[in-house]
Every structure is written in C-alpha cells, then in structure tokens.
Design an enzyme around this catalytic site. Structure first.
Site, PDB file in Angstrom:
ATOM      1  N   ASP A  47     -24.398 -10.731 -10.214  1.00  0.00           N
ATOM      2  CA  ASP A  47     -24.487 -10.386 -11.630  1.00  0.00           C
ATOM      3  C   ASP A  47     -25.413 -11.389 -12.331  1.00  0.00           C
ATOM      4  OD1 ASP A  47     -24.125  -9.595 -14.247  1.00  0.00           O
ATOM      5  OD2 ASP A  47     -21.934  -9.700 -14.181  1.00  0.00           O
ATOM      6  N   CYS A  63     -26.626  -4.104 -16.849  1.00  0.00           N
ATOM      7  CA  CYS A  63     -27.587  -4.912 -16.079  1.00  0.00           C
ATOM      8  C   CYS A  63     -27.944  -4.255 -14.748  1.00  0.00           C
ATOM      9  CB  CYS A  63     -27.040  -6.320 -15.818  1.00  0.00           C
ATOM     10  SG  CYS A  63     -26.754  -7.311 -17.291  1.00  0.00           S
ATOM     11  N   ARG A  64     -27.083  -4.437 -13.758  1.00  0.00           N
ATOM     12  CA  ARG A  64     -27.413  -4.021 -12.395  1.00  0.00           C
ATOM     13  C   ARG A  64     -27.467  -2.512 -12.202  1.00  0.00           C
ATOM     14  NH1 ARG A  64     -22.930  -7.633  -9.590  1.00  0.00           N
ATOM     15  NH2 ARG A  64     -21.947  -7.194 -11.601  1.00  0.00           N
ATOM     16  N   SER A  65     -26.461  -1.793 -12.671  1.00  0.00           N
ATOM     17  CA  SER A  65     -26.450  -0.347 -12.397  1.00  0.00           C
ATOM     18  C   SER A  65     -27.555   0.418 -13.130  1.00  0.00           C
ATOM     19  CB  SER A  65     -25.071   0.266 -12.641  1.00  0.00           C
ATOM     20  OG  SER A  65     -24.619   0.063 -13.952  1.00  0.00           O
ATOM     21  N   ASN A  91     -22.248  -1.791 -16.946  1.00  0.00           N
ATOM     22  CA  ASN A  91     -23.281  -0.768 -17.032  1.00  0.00           C
ATOM     23  C   ASN A  91     -24.404  -1.132 -17.997  1.00  0.00           C
ATOM     24  OD1 ASN A  91     -23.572   2.709 -17.997  1.00  0.00           O
ATOM     25  ND2 ASN A  91     -24.455   1.762 -16.206  1.00  0.00           N
ATOM     26  N   CYS A 139     -21.780  -0.849 -11.750  1.00  0.00           N
ATOM     27  CA  CYS A 139     -21.589  -2.291 -11.822  1.00  0.00           C
ATOM     28  C   CYS A 139     -20.446  -2.561 -12.801  1.00  0.00           C
ATOM     29  CB  CYS A 139     -22.875  -3.024 -12.194  1.00  0.00           C
ATOM     30  SG  CYS A 139     -23.456  -2.782 -13.887  1.00  0.00           S
TER      31      CYS A 139
END
Length: 162
Positions: free
Chosen positions: A126, A14-16, A12, A9
């Site tokens: 995001d 939140c999402r990933s 690195n 993401c």
C-alpha cells in the site's frame, strides 16, 4: 459473453484503480474491449464516492494511462456477475474469500502478482502513507502482472468462443 474482472484493495483509491486502469489499457491494446470488462472496489467503505488518490492519478497520467474513478466498496452480491476478483495483497485475499458466498466464488479470488512470473513476493504494498516512489513501484508491479493476467483471461475468453 463478457468476462468481468474486479480489482480490490483497501479503500479503492490507490492500488485497485491503478490496476483497473492499466488492465483496461492492456485489454484495449489487445482489441478485446468488447469481450472483457474491468472495474475496481475496496474492502472498506472509508473513501466511497471519492476520486482516486491524486498521487495515483499523477502516476497514471505520467505513464500515459487515464483514470476516471469513483471509489466504492466491494459487495458480496457482485460475485455472481464476476468471473475473476483480483486482490492486491493477502489481506484483501482473505477478506474477499470470507465474503464469498460459495466455494465457486472463493475460487474466483486471486492475487494480482500471482500473474507475474518474475514476482518473488505476491504483495502489492500500500503506497498510501508514503511518497511518490511507492506509487511508482506499485505501478511497476501492476504493469508486470497485467500482462500475465491478460494472457490468462484471453485464454479463457478464446476458449469460450471456440
């Protein structure tokens, strides 16, 4: 031979790391932990060395996933050791494909939600600038795509073993 997947993401945090934690849990549940490795990174280095966002950690903990995470930036040299690079949105997809040193490496980059047959939009938005509901929504999207991703990776891993 170990099959390696990296989730990417922006920063690195939140999402990933969320995708990495969920996918690792799916791999462990399937008994494939000795055949499949997962990690994560960001397209940018703003948060290198930081832990996952506290909201990510809270959502993961609440859903029964653990996460020990240190943010890092994706490096083009990693393509040579990775089998699959999973982008969380189309901006990451474009950035990663620009970084890919070869056409073979470019082909390794895929969108996370492309593994969710019910997804009508392939973006994982995001959640960073919003509230907790964005992190919950992100988790739901990641969980839905993780099952399809595991099925695809499992098919590849079992095909190699045959």
């Amino acid at each position: 031979m170990t099959y390696r997947v990296c989730f990417v993401c922006t920063g690195n945090i939140c999402r990933s790391p969320m995708a990495e934690s969920v996918f690792r849990a799916r791999v462990a549940e399937a008994g494939l932990g000795d055949l499949i490795e997962a990690d994560s990174a960001g397209t940018g280095g703003w948060h290198e060395g930081d832990s996952a966002d506290p909201r990510t950690v809270a959502v993961l903990d609440g859903a029964g996933y653990g996460t020990e995470h240190t943010a890092r930036r994706f490096q083009p040299s990693w393509f040579s050791r990775l089998d699959l690079v999973i982008a969380l949105d189309s901006g990451h997809l474009r950035a990663l494909r620009r970084l890919a040193p070869t056409e073979e490496d470019t082909a390794k980059v895929r969108l996370m939600r492309s593994y969710d047959p019910a997804a009508d939009d392939l973006e994982v938005p995001d959640p960073y600038y919003g509230g907790p509901e964005g992190f919950e929504e992100c988790l739901e999207m990641v969980e839905a795509a993780s099952d399809g991703l595991l099925a695809a990776v499992r098919e590849h891993v079992e095909g190699q073993a045959a």
